[in-house]
Design an enzyme around this catalytic site. Structure first.
Site, PDB file in Angstrom:
ATOM      1  N   ASP A 139      20.571 -35.092  33.637  1.00 51.21           N
ATOM      2  CA  ASP A 139      21.758 -34.703  34.382  1.00 51.21           C
ATOM      3  C   ASP A 139      21.353 -34.341  35.809  1.00 51.21           C
ATOM      4  OD1 ASP A 139      24.502 -34.327  34.584  1.00 51.21           O
ATOM      5  OD2 ASP A 139      24.368 -32.191  34.177  1.00 51.21           O
ATOM      6  N   HIS A 146      30.506 -29.524  44.874  1.00 51.37           N
ATOM      7  CA  HIS A 146      30.366 -28.676  43.681  1.00 51.37           C
ATOM      8  C   HIS A 146      29.182 -27.732  43.845  1.00 51.37           C
ATOM      9  CE1 HIS A 146      30.181 -27.470  39.463  1.00 51.37           C
ATOM     10  NE2 HIS A 146      28.904 -27.819  39.453  1.00 51.37           N
ATOM     11  N   ARG A 155      25.466 -16.977  45.853  1.00 50.57           N
ATOM     12  CA  ARG A 155      24.684 -16.756  47.072  1.00 50.57           C
ATOM     13  C   ARG A 155      25.583 -17.010  48.273  1.00 50.57           C
ATOM     14  NH1 ARG A 155      22.015 -20.060  43.723  1.00 50.57           N
ATOM     15  NH2 ARG A 155      22.642 -21.872  44.970  1.00 50.57           N
TER      16      ARG A 155
END
Length: 440
Positions: A139, A146, A155
């Site tokens: 993946d 995104h 963050r």
């Protein structure tokens, strides 16, 4: 590489299968995606098929009746076992031979229409298995919007980690829990720890999410220790389908450091039945560019061909149907719309990076693109983004609210390519429904 638009892409082509000529169909004669199927409720062996309108063409019936030319018939050798791996491993020439034969046999005016008609099975009467035996699954994380949106939740001052714009980030996932579209999945159990919890607890995930992705199938493999040059990278790919990599966000938040996703990702991933070949997607290729000021890829990930046509311009959608909607006879409702043109890395770059250290890919291996989101409101490829980390519930048309998925929710992914002068090419539907968690 020469221009790969040919007569099979001609927008004026019509099929003698009337449903393939409808303006909104996913499966005109210009598409011809491939899948593994059998008649629903039967104990027949799984077999390869191609979509045309609302029908499936039984490819082995065509072959065994002598209706395919030799090169197209030979391309199907080995698919009798109920997977497309053998075809995937033969490369582009075999794929093109099969596409050309199907285009000729299914177009209006074809000489052998009556014999071909005997090979049709209504899609409504078919069930599907996985398109391939997936040996390995990786993946990736190529959706920069995104990555930025999720990073901003954790963050705020530095949402993207320093390596993101240099390295196609990915992790090795669990191939055994990839399931065919239509398969229900159970809400997973896992450890979770809230900010005020003294210790973690084992419990059903409370933040179950979907991820809008593309699944990219490897074609011919490479030898271990032999990296695939970027100029040859797409020769090692076969086609693309829709892919939902379900995520347990609460489990993920607790477990992901220091080695990344584990139980939050390995319980289920849903793969659409239809694999749209790279040839069918030729009209939707776009240049690969980087925003001004961003670093350019290192040399092993860069080529003139990649810059000229490495990107893909596909429209991607997410739809939901809740239990309340289902009981009221209401169809799925659109939740989000995004596009693959925003991907930060190309499919060819994924191949070259995956193999640069010597990894050997095999036919039927699967890459997930990672969640593909757009830059605007309502373009998030996950509920994590759409609900802004769970802080802003989405209100559905019937008044129901969603922050994350509830039991009995059904999620559909859909995608299509549109370009003036060409037929719309669709991917079908990738669907999964959430079942309650098992007892801990």
């Amino acid at each position: 590489m020469t221009d790969r638009i040919d007569a099979t892409h001609d927008a004026s082509l019509q099929s003698w299968v009337a449903s393939a000529n409808a303006a909104g169909t996913d499966f005109p004669v210009q598409n011809l995606p491939l899948a593994i199927f059998r008649r629903a409720g039967s104990d027949e062996a799984w077999r390869p098929g191609a979509a045309i309108g609302d029908q499936v063409v039984d490819l082995l019936t065509l072959r065994d009746a002598g209706l395919l030319p030799r090169d197209a018939a030979d391309a199907l050798a080995g698919t009798e076992v109920g997977t497309l791996n053998a075809l995937m491993g033969r490369g582009r020439a075999a794929r093109v031979a099969l596409r050309q034969a199907l285009s000729q046999g299914l177009r209006e005016g074809a000489a052998d229409r009556a014999q071909w008609q005997a090979a049709l099975v209504p899609q409504a009467g078919a069930e599907h298995g996985l398109p391939a035996r997936i040996g390995d699954y990786t993946d990736f994380y190529i959706g920069i919007h995104h990555a930025t949106a999720v990073g901003r939740l954790f963050r705020p001052d530095s949402p993207l980690l320093p390596n993101y714009k240099w390295v196609p980030i990915g992790y090795h996932g669990r191939a055994s829990s990839i399931v065919a579209s239509g398969t229900a999945l159970r809400r997973p159990l896992g450890q979770g720890k809230g900010p005020d919890d003294a210790a973690p607890q084992l419990r059903p995930s409370q933040r179950l999410d979907y991820e809008l992705e593309l699944g990219i199938f490897v074609g011919p493999g490479n030898a271990q220790g032999a990296p695939v040059p970027i100029a040859e990278a797409e020769d090692h790919l076969f086609g693309i389908g829709l892919f939902n990599d379900w995520s347990a966000r609460d489990v993920q938040a607790w477990e992901y450091q220091p080695l990344g996703p584990f139980l939050s990702k390995n319980f289920a991933s849903t793969l659409a039945p239809w694999v749209v070949t790279l040839e069918a997607l030729e009209p939707f290729r776009i240049p690969f560019t980087r925003p001004e000021g961003d670093p350019q890829p290192l040399a092993y990930l860069d080529s003139a061909e990649t810059r000229a046509r490495g990107g893909l311009d596909l429209q991607l959608e997410v739809w939901i149907q809740t239990a309340q909607m289902r009981a009221a006879g209401q169809p799925h409702e659109q939740l989000a719309r995004a596009g693959s043109r925003h991907a930060y890395w190309t499919i060819g770059q994924l191949v070259s990076h995956h193999t640069i250290g010597g990894c050997n890919l095999q036919p039927g291996d699967l890459f997930g693109s990672g969640t593909l989101s757009g830059p605007g409101e309502g373009q998030g490829g996950s509920l994590l983004e759409l609900s802004h980390g769970g802080r802003q519930p989405l209100v559905l048309a019937n008044g129901e609210k969603r922050v994350f998925l509830q039991d009995s929710d059904s999620i559909q992914l859909r995608a299509y390519g549109v370009r003036e002068g060409f037929r719309r090419i669709g991917f079908g539907v990738c669907e999964g429904t959430v079942l309650p968690a098992p007892a801990p």
